[in-house]
Design an enzyme around this catalytic site. Sequence first.
Site, mmCIF file in Angstrom:
data_model
loop_
_atom_site.group_PDB
_atom_site.id
_atom_site.type_symbol
_atom_site.label_atom_id
_atom_site.label_comp_id
_atom_site.label_asym_id
_atom_site.label_seq_id
_atom_site.Cartn_x
_atom_site.Cartn_y
_atom_site.Cartn_z
ATOM 1 N N GLU A 1 73.458 36.023 17.309
ATOM 2 C CA GLU A 1 72.160 36.634 17.051
ATOM 3 C C GLU A 1 71.016 35.826 17.644
ATOM 4 O O GLU A 1 71.100 34.606 17.800
ATOM 5 C CB GLU A 1 71.932 36.823 15.559
ATOM 6 C CG GLU A 1 71.830 35.533 14.775
ATOM 7 C CD GLU A 1 71.546 35.795 13.300
ATOM 8 O OE1 GLU A 1 70.487 35.351 12.833
ATOM 9 O OE2 GLU A 1 72.382 36.436 12.639
ATOM 10 N N CYS B 1 71.588 28.520 3.612
ATOM 11 C CA CYS B 1 71.581 29.125 4.945
ATOM 12 C C CYS B 1 72.710 30.128 5.121
ATOM 13 O O CYS B 1 73.865 29.848 4.777
ATOM 14 C CB CYS B 1 71.688 28.024 6.000
ATOM 15 S SG CYS B 1 71.614 28.635 7.692
ATOM 16 N N GLY C 1 74.001 27.693 13.926
ATOM 17 C CA GLY C 1 74.641 26.507 14.472
ATOM 18 C C GLY C 1 73.794 25.254 14.388
ATOM 19 O O GLY C 1 72.584 25.306 14.192
ATOM 20 N N GLU C 2 74.454 24.119 14.543
ATOM 21 C CA GLU C 2 73.811 22.806 14.614
ATOM 22 C C GLU C 2 73.784 22.394 16.086
ATOM 23 O O GLU C 2 74.815 22.042 16.662
ATOM 24 C CB GLU C 2 74.591 21.791 13.771
ATOM 25 C CG GLU C 2 74.264 20.327 14.025
ATOM 26 C CD GLU C 2 72.783 19.992 13.950
ATOM 27 O OE1 GLU C 2 72.246 19.490 14.951
ATOM 28 O OE2 GLU C 2 72.160 20.238 12.896
ATOM 29 N N SER D 1 66.097 21.849 16.647
ATOM 30 C CA SER D 1 66.145 21.523 15.219
ATOM 31 C C SER D 1 67.529 21.002 14.847
ATOM 32 O O SER D 1 68.543 21.543 15.288
ATOM 33 C CB SER D 1 65.821 22.769 14.391
ATOM 34 O OG SER D 1 65.952 22.512 13.007
ATOM 35 N N HIS E 1 64.003 18.978 3.914
ATOM 36 C CA HIS E 1 64.133 19.808 2.714
ATOM 37 C C HIS E 1 64.176 19.062 1.379
ATOM 38 O O HIS E 1 64.214 19.698 0.321
ATOM 39 C CB HIS E 1 65.346 20.737 2.808
ATOM 40 C CG HIS E 1 65.425 21.486 4.092
ATOM 41 N ND1 HIS E 1 64.354 22.199 4.598
ATOM 42 C CD2 HIS E 1 66.431 21.613 5.006
ATOM 43 C CE1 HIS E 1 64.700 22.744 5.752
ATOM 44 N NE2 HIS E 1 65.943 22.396 6.024
ATOM 45 N N ASN F 1 63.422 32.133 2.564
ATOM 46 C CA ASN F 1 63.635 33.510 3.012
ATOM 47 C C ASN F 1 64.892 34.030 2.310
ATOM 48 O O ASN F 1 65.963 33.452 2.477
ATOM 49 C CB ASN F 1 63.822 33.534 4.532
ATOM 50 C CG ASN F 1 63.413 34.865 5.143
ATOM 51 O OD1 ASN F 1 63.153 35.832 4.435
ATOM 52 N ND2 ASN F 1 63.363 34.915 6.461
ATOM 53 N N CYS G 1 68.009 32.806 9.954
ATOM 54 C CA CYS G 1 69.126 32.594 10.867
ATOM 55 C C CYS G 1 70.452 32.898 10.183
ATOM 56 O O CYS G 1 70.704 32.514 9.056
ATOM 57 C CB CYS G 1 69.113 31.180 11.440
ATOM 58 S SG CYS G 1 69.380 29.863 10.250
#
Length: 351
Positions: A97, A124, A166-167, A198, A223, A299, A342
Site C-alpha cells: 500500500e 500499528c 515495514g521497518e 522513519s 512514543h 488513528n 499504515c
Amino acid sequence: MINHKQSLKDLTLNELQEYFSRKGWQQFRAKQIFDWMYIQQVDSIEVMSNIPKKLRQELMENCTINDLELDSNNIYTSPTDGTIKFLSVLKDGIGVETTIMKYDYGNTVCISSQAGCNMNCVFCASTTGGKERDLSPGEMIDQVLMANKVLPGSESINNIVVMGSGEPLENYQHLIKFLKIVNDGKGLNIGMRHITVSTCGLVPEIYNLAEEELQLNLAISLHAPNDELRNKLIPLNKIYPIHELLEACQVYFQKTGRRITFEYVLIKDFNDSIDLAKELSETLTALKMPVHVNLIPFNPVEETKFTAPPSSRISDFKNNLQSNNIGVTVRKERGVDVDGACGQLRSKVMR
C-alpha cells in the site's frame, strides 16, 4: 510463476551502465533508458523510440521496468482532505500500500519498504500477519512513480516519506539504493531534504545511516519517554533501549547536521499525561541538539482498543513541550475515511 527478469529499476545509473557493458550493449543507451524510466516515466520498453528495435527486443526478453501493478479496485480518495490511498500488486502477488497526502507546500507520498512488518508495535496495523518480505529498490521506486500517475492532471510528487508498512532500516541495502536512485539528478531528482525515513529504533543501522552522511530527514518513532512504557508499545525497545537509541541519534546529528524528528503517537490514558510530557521534555533537552516532536493523535485501528485523547489533552501535552522550548507540531489526521494509517488498507484487503 515469478518473473526472474532483471528489474532495471533496481539499478543505479552506474549499475545500469555496467549491466549494459556486460551484456555487450552500447553503454550510452543506459542513460537513455534511465531517462525513459524517470523523466518520461513510461510503462513499457517498447515505446522507447530512440532505442533501436533490436535492443528493445533484447531488453524485453531479459529485463523489466514494471515492478508492481496498480490494483484499480483499491484506489480511495478522501472527500475531506484529498488523501489518496492505493494498493499495488507485486510480481509474486503480494499487496503493498501507498498513500498520497496533499499539503499547501506540495504532494507527499508515503511508501512502504516491506510487505508487512516484523516489529510488532502494538498500535500499528502493518504488523498484522507479520512480514512477508523486503521490497526491492524498484518496488519502492515504482510506488513513487505510481503515485505520479494516480495524481490528477499535471500534479506530481514533491516529497517522500518512508513511513508506510515495514521497518525501513531492516531493509537497509535496498533502502540506500532507493534513496540514491530517486535523488539522482538525471532521474527523479528529489532532494534528500525532501525525503524522510522513519525508524522505530534499529540502533546499529542508525549508526550506518549516519556514516552515509546523506542530507535526508530522520524520524524516530519514540512514543514514550521511558523504557517501562516504550517496552509495552515497541518490543524492539527491549533490545535497543531509549538511552542507546538517543546516543545513536546524537551521532547521527553530529555526522549530518540534520535535526531529528521524534514521533509520538498520543494514546488516551496511556502515554498522554502531563507528567510524561515533562519527562519527554527533560529527555530531549538533555540531548543538547536541535529536535522536533511530531505529536500524532492515534488513528483508529481495528486490531487495537486504543483511542486518541480529547483535543484539550493533546493541547496540554503540546503546550508543555513548547514551554520547555521543544519544537512541536500536531499532525493533522489525514485519510481516516480511506484507512489512512499504515497497514490498514492492506490488512483489510488481506482479510
